[in-house]
Design an enzyme around this catalytic site. Structure first.
Site, PDB file in Angstrom:
ATOM      1  N   ASP A 130       0.690  -1.254   0.360  1.00  0.00           N
ATOM      2  CA  ASP A 130      -0.138  -0.402   0.297  1.00  0.00           C
ATOM      3  C   ASP A 130       1.101   1.297   0.000  1.00  0.00           C
ATOM      4  OD1 ASP A 130      -1.476   2.419   0.282  1.00  0.00           O
ATOM      5  OD2 ASP A 130      -2.664   1.159   1.909  1.00  0.00           O
TER       6      ASP A 130
ATOM      7  N   GLU B 213      -1.384  -1.154  -3.460  1.00  0.00           N
ATOM      8  CA  GLU B 213      -2.570  -0.462  -4.260  1.00  0.00           C
ATOM      9  C   GLU B 213      -2.495   1.517  -3.041  1.00  0.00           C
ATOM     10  OE1 GLU B 213      -5.509   0.565   0.503  1.00  0.00           O
ATOM     11  OE2 GLU B 213      -4.659  -1.834  -0.003  1.00  0.00           O
TER      12      GLU B 213
ATOM     13  N   GLU C 186     -10.127   3.609  -0.879  1.00  0.00           N
ATOM     14  CA  GLU C 186     -10.279   4.261   0.078  1.00  0.00           C
ATOM     15  C   GLU C 186     -10.127   5.749   0.082  1.00  0.00           C
ATOM     16  OE1 GLU C 186      -5.906   4.992   2.332  1.00  0.00           O
ATOM     17  OE2 GLU C 186      -6.151   2.952   1.684  1.00  0.00           O
TER      18      GLU C 186
ATOM     19  N   HIS D  47     -12.343  -1.215   2.605  1.00  0.00           N
ATOM     20  CA  HIS D  47     -11.056  -0.660   3.196  1.00  0.00           C
ATOM     21  C   HIS D  47     -12.235  -0.531   4.725  1.00  0.00           C
ATOM     22  CE1 HIS D  47      -8.572   2.872   5.122  1.00  0.00           C
ATOM     23  NE2 HIS D  47      -8.092   2.114   4.745  1.00  0.00           N
TER      24      HIS D  47
END
Length: 388
Positions: free
Chosen positions: A214, A240, A266, A316
């Protein structure tokens, strides 16, 4: 079932220094969220959660005002069971009658940001009320769960290259997880440091554990492409938020350059943002945060887009117990839902706000059958951490 009151409380929980982690957001000094409480004239109470920031910390004063001063007057006296209509009322404001009559949106201004976050928490609370009124879990009202439990991945991973393997292994050991997510990106300084950390993680964990990476949207397009190329032999489960959510075309360029699945969402609001990601072919896995993107009602619309385009859905869930429970209910009924995020950072909102717990056993989380969202709020916790 008419709505009697809508109130919001900023919960601010300081994190002890020994439990703080440091990421590109900076040190995690606290965990913050806005608790939404809706009471009906019949005495039923529903709970929801809104967030002013996608990370752990954030100032929630404006969000509380938005819920209590902007949204609450639109809802008092309305039937709490008319959830879809009330979503349109909140989203479109004074032009809601046009939107409802004509079947398309007429938002006044708040198409993104705190307005949609406020809607999100209220929407959760309304679904909670509906479930409690029918003595049924929300997943039953959404069409029924597809399985009795779902796999989860451990979410954390901030340690430097010499400790990242041990940190991730400690997360895995806490629930016998089969997948784990680590952070990369600007917090590492140089791109080479991120790459080295990923290689160290793979070496430490072996080939049988899924590793997600991420970047929190902090890479440039060029950096993201280079990252993908340099970790190509690490078998990354997904990458991500490789670039900022403001550069959807750039993200599409990254996706086109690699066979690593790209996940995002998100930082997005409503089905319209996710539609844009899909149309640009910028994403493989949709990750709406239900306390930001518009609640359960909007998450079901987003999941329908995932299903129609044969993409995957993994909400998320970096938030409190209500965000986690809401995402759990939606993922459980989603035809494209396949895994749950489980926060392994210091997260008192997940582990202490609710009386109930969401244990991970052998990498799986049970889908509870308690009425509503299945969350009983610990009022003492709220009293201790209410921010005024």
């Amino acid at each position: 079932m008419k709505i009697k009151s809508v109130t919001a409380t900023w919960l601010h929980v300081p994190i002890p220094k020994e439990k703080q982690h440091v990421s590109d957001f900076g040190p995690t000094l606290s965990f913050d969220s806005t608790l939404v409480r809706i009471e009906t004239e019949s005495g039923l109470v529903g709970w929801g959660e809104s967030k002013a920031a996608v990370g752990s910390s954030g100032t929630n004063h404006a969000l509380v005002v938005c819920i209590e001063k902007e949204m609450a007057p639109l809802l008092i006296g309305q039937d709490a069971r008319d959830i879809s209509r009330l979503w349109d009322v909140m989203y479109n404001g004074t032009r809601a009658h046009f939107a409802i009559d004509r079947g398309h949106v007429f938002p006044v201004l708040g198409r993104r940001g705190l307005t949609v976050s406020a809607i999100a928490g209220i929407d959760m609370a309304l679904w909670d009320i509906l479930g409690k009124s029918l003595n049924a879990p929300v997943w039953r009202l959404l069409g029924g769960r597809r399985r009795e439990k779902m796999p989860a991945y451990a979410s954390g991973g901030w340690a430097p290259v010499d400790r990242i393997g041990a940190e991730l292994q400690s997360f895995i050991d806490r629930g016998n997880f089969k997948a784990v997510k680590m952070r990369v990106g600007s917090g590492d300084g140089e791109l080479s440091h991120s790459v080295a950390r990923v290689h160290a993680a793979r070496k430490a964990l072996g080939p049988d554990i899924d590793i997600m990476c991420d970047a929190h949207g902090t890479y440039t397009v060029v950096e993201a492409k280079r990252f993908c190329r340099q970790v190509a032999d690490c078998n990354i489960a997904w990458f991500e938020e490789p670039v900022t959510a403001d550069d959807k075309r750039g993200q599409a360029e990254v996706r086109a350059s690699t066979d690593i699945p790209i996940s995002a969402g998100e930082s997005e609001f409503t089905r319209f943002d996710f539609r844009d990601l899909i149309e640009l072919r910028a994403v493989d896995i949709l990750q709406p945060d239900l306390s930001i993107a518009g609640g359960i009602t909007e998450a079901m619309r987003i999941e329908a887009l995932a299903s129609a385009h044969q993409l995957r859905f993994a909400p998320h869930l970096w938030g409190g117990a209500l965000t986690f429970a809401s995402g759990l209910h939606v993922a459980a009924v989603a035809s494209t839902g396949f895994i749950l995020e489980y926060s392994l950072g210091a997260n008192p909102m997940l582990h202490e706000l609710a009386v109930e717990k969401f244990p991970v056993i052998d990498g799986w989380v049970d889908i509870p059958d308690r009425p509503g969202l299945g969350v009983t709020i610990d009022e003492d916790f709220v009293a201790r951490h209410r921010k005024t």
